[in-house]
Motif scaffolding. Structure first.
Motif, PDB file in Angstrom:
ATOM      1  N   ARG A 494      19.733  66.042  62.222  1.00  0.00           N
ATOM      2  CA  ARG A 494      19.541  66.664  63.533  1.00  0.00           C
ATOM      3  C   ARG A 494      18.540  65.825  64.319  1.00  0.00           C
ATOM      4  O   ARG A 494      17.371  65.742  63.950  1.00  0.00           O
ATOM      5  N   VAL A 504      22.243  71.650  74.518  1.00  0.00           N
ATOM      6  CA  VAL A 504      22.520  70.286  74.057  1.00  0.00           C
ATOM      7  C   VAL A 504      22.100  70.134  72.598  1.00  0.00           C
ATOM      8  O   VAL A 504      20.997  70.537  72.217  1.00  0.00           O
ATOM      9  N   THR A 505      22.978  69.550  71.807  1.00  0.00           N
ATOM     10  CA  THR A 505      22.690  69.222  70.409  1.00  0.00           C
ATOM     11  C   THR A 505      23.149  67.792  70.146  1.00  0.00           C
ATOM     12  O   THR A 505      24.237  67.398  70.577  1.00  0.00           O
ATOM     13  N   VAL A 506      22.319  67.010  69.442  1.00  0.00           N
ATOM     14  CA  VAL A 506      22.683  65.640  69.058  1.00  0.00           C
ATOM     15  C   VAL A 506      22.457  65.495  67.553  1.00  0.00           C
ATOM     16  O   VAL A 506      21.353  65.755  67.066  1.00  0.00           O
ATOM     17  N   ASN A 507      23.494  65.098  66.830  1.00  0.00           N
ATOM     18  CA  ASN A 507      23.399  64.830  65.397  1.00  0.00           C
ATOM     19  C   ASN A 507      23.855  63.404  65.112  1.00  0.00           C
ATOM     20  O   ASN A 507      24.667  62.841  65.859  1.00  0.00           O
ATOM     21  N   ILE A 530      27.396  59.189  66.168  1.00  0.00           N
ATOM     22  CA  ILE A 530      26.520  60.083  66.921  1.00  0.00           C
ATOM     23  C   ILE A 530      27.408  61.144  67.559  1.00  0.00           C
ATOM     24  O   ILE A 530      28.389  60.818  68.244  1.00  0.00           O
ATOM     25  N   THR A 531      27.105  62.416  67.326  1.00  0.00           N
ATOM     26  CA  THR A 531      27.882  63.496  67.932  1.00  0.00           C
ATOM     27  C   THR A 531      26.991  64.294  68.872  1.00  0.00           C
ATOM     28  O   THR A 531      25.828  64.579  68.558  1.00  0.00           O
ATOM     29  N   ILE A 532      27.526  64.624  70.022  1.00  0.00           N
ATOM     30  CA  ILE A 532      26.785  65.367  71.049  1.00  0.00           C
ATOM     31  C   ILE A 532      27.608  66.588  71.433  1.00  0.00           C
ATOM     32  O   ILE A 532      28.783  66.467  71.796  1.00  0.00           O
ATOM     33  N   PHE A 592      21.235  60.076  77.551  1.00  0.00           N
ATOM     34  CA  PHE A 592      21.105  59.385  76.274  1.00  0.00           C
ATOM     35  C   PHE A 592      21.834  58.049  76.360  1.00  0.00           C
ATOM     36  O   PHE A 592      22.903  57.959  76.976  1.00  0.00           O
ATOM     37  N   PHE A 612      20.228  55.233  68.933  1.00  0.00           N
ATOM     38  CA  PHE A 612      20.180  56.368  69.861  1.00  0.00           C
ATOM     39  C   PHE A 612      18.860  56.350  70.623  1.00  0.00           C
ATOM     40  O   PHE A 612      17.780  56.343  70.013  1.00  0.00           O
ATOM     41  N   THR A 716      25.142  73.260  65.141  1.00  0.00           N
ATOM     42  CA  THR A 716      24.037  73.494  66.085  1.00  0.00           C
ATOM     43  C   THR A 716      22.961  74.373  65.470  1.00  0.00           C
ATOM     44  O   THR A 716      22.128  74.932  66.183  1.00  0.00           O
TER      45      THR A 716
END
Length: 728
Positions: A494, A504-507, A530-532, A592, A612, A716
C-alpha cells in the motif's frame, strides 16, 4: 472478434473451382483502420471442408510426395471428463474475470448428459467446487454457475497446485469407473499471470504435470494479456496432448474462450494411430494423435519411396465410445506429374505464381511446425540447436517466415499506399527485419537504449523507485528522509491509502530478481505493476506495467507504453510519454508520475520496472496513509544536530554515509535514529541528500511491514486503526 457468418473481411479475393481454391488477403491501410483502430492484429482464419468418399480419408500424391486427410464423420461423441481451472488471483479483477465467468456459464450449458465435470478456482489457495467429478444435470449446472459467480479475485497464482489438484480429480474418477478407453479426460486451464505462489520454477512445474498426467490427461491452456507466462502454457499443452491460445489485453476473453472450447467440445476418437508400410513411405509427419475432435482434421504428409507406386496400404486404429476401430485398405495413388494436378483438375485462371508441388510444400510446412514444437519442448541445448537449424534450413528452402528467419522487402515500397502495395517478399536470414505498420510502410521501431532512458522530470522528491528505495520530502523543514523496504516477490504494498476521503488508492506489486554478485542482499525487488483506484466522483481502475496501461472506467481502454497518447474522462487524465513515463492527474488536484525503466539487454539482477512519484498531493486528505501517504501532511525535525546549531541541515557536504553519530528524527510522534546519506533518484541520474532510516524503516513508519500488505492489486483496505474497506 469477427463473426464468421458475416462474410470475409474487406480486400479478400476468393478464386476457386470444383477442386481448387486460391484466397488472397491484402488490406490497404484504410481497410485495416476500418477493421480495427490500431490496424490488423490477429489470425486470418480460413474455414473450409472437402467432399470425402473414403472412410479412411483422402490421399493425394504428386511427384513423390503424398498428403493424407483424415476427418471421419457420423461417429458418436466420446464422453468428456473435464475440469475447468480458473485463475481467480488479484490480477483477474474487473473485466477479465467477468468475461471469463460469462463464457463458462455458456460452456456449462453445452455439456452433454454423458459428460462429467468439476470446477477449480485458484490464487494462492486452491478452491475446489467438489472433490469428485459430477454428472451433468440441470441442478449440477445451476450449482456450478453459482460457484463460479461467487469467485472473487484475491492473492497470488499457484499454477502448479491447481494443475496437480485437477489431474488428481480426473485420475481418481477414471480409476474408480474403469472407462479410460471410452472417455476423454481434459483440463481447460485459464490464467493471466505467472506462477508466484507454491512451486514457481518452470521446469519443476512441467515435470510435476507430466508425471501426474502420464499422457492420460490433455491440458488445454488459455493465456490472457501481456503479463502471462505464455511459454509455460505452450509447453504445458504441447507436453500433455493439448492446445494453447493467447488472448490479448484488448480482446474479449469470453468470446475467445467460447471459440476455443468449440474446437474441443465434441471428441469423436481417441488414441489414433495411422500406419504406412516403411518400405513405401519415409519422412512422414506425425502419425500418432491423442484425440480427434469433430470439425477438425488430421493431416499427414510424407515422401514415397517409389514414385511409380500404384497403391498405398493404410491402417488406422482408434477408440470411440462404443468400440476399438480398425480400418485397413489399399488406396489407389496412380503416379502424378507436375502440371496435371492431383485429380486431373486445372487451377483457376489468374492465381499468380504457380507452385510446382503444393503437396511437397505442405509436407515441408508440417515438418517445420513439428520441429518448432520439438524445439520448444526440449531442455537440451545441443538438441535445441540441432532442431533450430533444421527448422531454419527447411523454412529458408521453402520460403516460410518463422521465428528463426526474417522478412526483407525487395525494391522500393511506397509510403502512401500502405501494406496493400508491398511486393517481392521473401523469407531470408537477416538481423534487421523490416516492419510495416498502419502508419506507413518501412516504419521501424527504434531499439531500446542500453540503460534505462527517462527524461529528468521535475517533480516532488516524494517517491519510491528502484530496489525499492523510498524518499519522503518535508518542504517546511527542508528535510528529506529516505528508507528501504525489503519485501518479497509477489507482495502488494500500500503506497497511498485515502479511499474514505479523496477516494484514491495506490498499490504496487513487487517482482523479484537475483542480487548482483558480491552484494549484501540475497535478492532484489522492483515494482512491476502500479494500480490506482479512483472512487470519486465515479469509480475508475488503472493498472500500469512497463508495457501497457489499462484504464477501466466503464469502457475498458488499453494503452501501449511505447506510444505517446493522452486520454481523459470524468476528471481523470492519463498521459503516456512513449517508453518514459505515465502521468495520472485526478480532479486537477492530485498527480502521480510513474517512470518506466526499460533495459535492452538486462543483466540477471535487472528487471523492467516502474518508479512511483507524487507530483501533486493537494487533493489528498489529512487522513491519507500508506507507506508514502502517511507522510504527505506531516512535518519533521531533528532533535540533535550533528554539526552544531548553525549547520544547514539540508546541505552537509563534508559528511559521508554513516559518518558521525546518529541523530534523532522526530516525525508523527516517532523518534527515529537516522544517518546522513546520498541517494540517486529519477532513475539514478539525480543525486539528493537525505537522512536514512535503517532496518526497513521499522521506527519511522506506523505499524510494521505486514500492515502494508494488500490482498490484491485493487484492495482499498485501511489498516492501523483507520477503518476497514475492501474493494473487489
Amino acid at each position: 472478434m469477427r463473426n464468421y457468418d458475416s462474410g470475409p473481411p474487406p480486400s479478400t479475393v476468393i478464386n476457386q473451382n470444383e477442386t481448387f481454391a486460391n484466397i488472397i488477403f491484402k488490406p490497404s491501410v484504410v481497410q485495416q483502420a476500418k477493421i480495427a483502430q490500431n490496424g490488423v492484429l490477429g489470425d486470418f482464419i480460413i474455414r473450409y471442408d472437402v467432399n470425402r468418399e473414403q472412410s479412411i480419408g483422402d490421399i493425394q500424391v504428386l511427384n513423390g510426395y503424398f498428403v493424407h486427410y483424415f476427418a471421419p464423420k457420423d461417429l458418436p461423441p466420446l464422453p468428456k471428463n473435464v475440469v475447468f481451472v480458473l485463475d481467480s488471483s488479484a490480477s483477474m479483477v474487473g473485466t477479465k474475470l467477468r468475461q471469463t465467468k460469462d463464457a463458462l456459464f455458456t460452456i456449462l450449458h453445452d455439456l452433454r448428459p454423458q459428460d462429467r465435470f468439476s470446477i477449480i478456482g485458484f490464487s494462492n489457495r486452491i478452491k475446489v467446487w467438489k472433490d469428485h467429478l459430477i454428472s451433468v444435470t440441470p441442478d449440477s449446472i445451476r450449482d456450478g454457475k453459482v460457484y463460479i459467480h461467487h469467485m472473487s479475485p484475491t492473492g497470488g497464482t499457484d499454477i502448479n497446485g491447481a494443475l496437480q489438484r485437477a489431474i488428481r480429480l480426473l485420475n481418481k474418477y477414471v480409476a474408480h469407473n474403469d472407462i479410460g478407453d471410452r472417455s476423454v479426460s481434459l483440463i481447460i486451464f485459464l490464467t493471466d499471470g505467472k506462477p508466484t505462489v507454491g512451486e514457481t520454477h518452470t521446469l519443476k512445474i512441467l515435470n510435476n504435470t507430466r508425471e501426474a498426467a502420464r499422457g492420460q490427461v490433455c491440458i488445454f491452456t488459455i493465456g490472457i494479456g501481456n503479463d502471462v507466462d505464455f511459454r509455460l502454457l505452450e509447453k504445458l499443452s504441447l507436453e500433455n496432448c493439448g492446445l494453447t491460445r493467447r488472448v490479448h489485453e484488448e480482446e474479449d476473453a469470453g468470446s475467445q474462450l467460447i471459440g476455443f472450447y468449440d474446437e474441443i467440445r465434441t471428441p469423436l476418437l481417441s488414441d489414433i494411430r495411422i500406419d504406412y508400410p516403411p518400405s513405401s513411405v519415409v519422412q512422414a509427419t506425425k502419425t500418432l494423435f491423442p484425440n480427434y475432435f469433430n470439425g477438425s482434421e488430421i493431416i499427414i504428409a510424407g515422401k514415397l519411396v517409389d514414385r511409380e507406386l500404384d497403391h498405398l496400404h493404410v491402417e488406422v486404429t482408434a477408440s470411440n465410445s462404443k468400440k476399438f476401430v480398425i480400418l485397413k485398405t489399399d488406396v489407389p495413388v496412380g503416379p502424378q506429374k507436375a502440371g496435371k494436378g492431383v485429380t486431373g483438375s486445372r487451377r483457376p485462371e489468374g492465381d499468380g505464381e504457380g507452385d510446382p508441388n503444393h503437396i511437397e510444400r505442405l509436407w515441408s510446412y508440417l515438418t517445420t511446425k513439428e520441429l518448432l514444437s520439438s524445439w520448444l519442448q526440449s531442455d537440451d541445448e545441443l538438441e535445441k540447436e540441432r532442431l533450430r537449424q533444421r527448422a531454419q534450413d527447411l523454412a529458408l528452402s521453402y520460403r516460410f517466415l518463422i521465428p528463426f528467419t526474417s522478412m526483407k522487402l525487395r525494391g522500393p515500397v511506397p509510403r502512401k499506399d500502405g501494406l496493400g502495395e508491398a511486393h517481392g517478399m521473401s523469407a531470408a536470414m537477416g538481423p534487421e527485419p523490416v516492419v510495416q505498420s498502419v502508419r506507413g510502410a518501412g516504419t521501424q521501431p527504434g531499439p531500446l537504449p542500453e540503460k534505462p532512458y527517462q527524461p529528468r522530470i521535475k517533480i516532488s522528491k516524494t517517491s519510491v523507485d528502484g530496489d525499492p528505495h523510498f524518499v519522503v520530502d518535508f518542504p517546511l523543514s527542508k528535510l528529506t528522509v529516505c528508507f528501504n523496504i525489503d519485501g518479497q516477490p509477489g507482495d502488494i504494498l500500500r503506497l497511498v491509502s485515502d479511499h474514505m476521503d479523496s477516494g484514491v488508492t495506490v498499490n504496487g506489486e513487487l517482482i523479484g530478481a537475483p542480487a548482483p554478485p558480491n552484494g549484501h542482499k540475497k535478492q532484489r525487488t522492483y515494482f512491476r505493476t502500479i494500480t490506482i483506484l479512483v472512487n470519486k466522483p465515479e469509480r475508475s481502475y488503472l493498472e500500469i506495467t512497463p508495457s501497457r496501461v489499462i484504464l477501466d472506467g466503464g469502457d475498458r481502454l488499453v494503452l501501449p507504453c511505447n506510444q505517446s497518447v493522452v486520454v481523459g474522462s470524468r476528471g481523470l487524465e492519463v498521459a503516456v510519454s512513449a517508453n518514459a513515463s505515465v502521468t495520472v492527474t485526478i480532479q486537477g488536484s492530485i498527480a502521480f508520475v510513474i517512470l518506466i525503466h526499460l533495459y535492452k539487454k538486462p543483466a540477471p539482477f535487472q528487471r523492467h520496472h516502474l518508479g512511483f512519484y507524487i507530483a501533486n498531493s493537494e487533493g489528498l486528505s489529512s487522513n491519507c496513509h500508506g507507506l508514502l501517504g502517511q507522510f504527505l501532511n506531516q512535518d519533521a525535525r531533528l532533535t540533535e544536530d550533528p554539526a552544531g546549531p548553525s549547520q544547514n541541515l539540508t546541505h552537509l557536504p563534508l559528511l559521508q554515509v554513516g559518518e558521525g553519530p546518529e541523530v534523532i528524527l522526530k516525525v508523527k510522534g516517532h523518534q527515529v535514529p537516522v544517518v546522513w546519506k546520498q541517494r540517486k533518484i529519477y532513475n539514478g541520474e539525480e543525486q539528493i541528500d537525505c537522512w536514512f532510516a535503517r532496518n526497513n524503516a521499522a521506527k519511522l513508519i506506523d505499524g510494521e511491514y505486514k500492515d502494508y500488505l494488500a490482498s490484491h492489486p485493487f484492495d482499498t483496505g485501511m489498516m492501523l486503526g483507520q477503518g476497514t474497506s475492501r474493494e473487489l
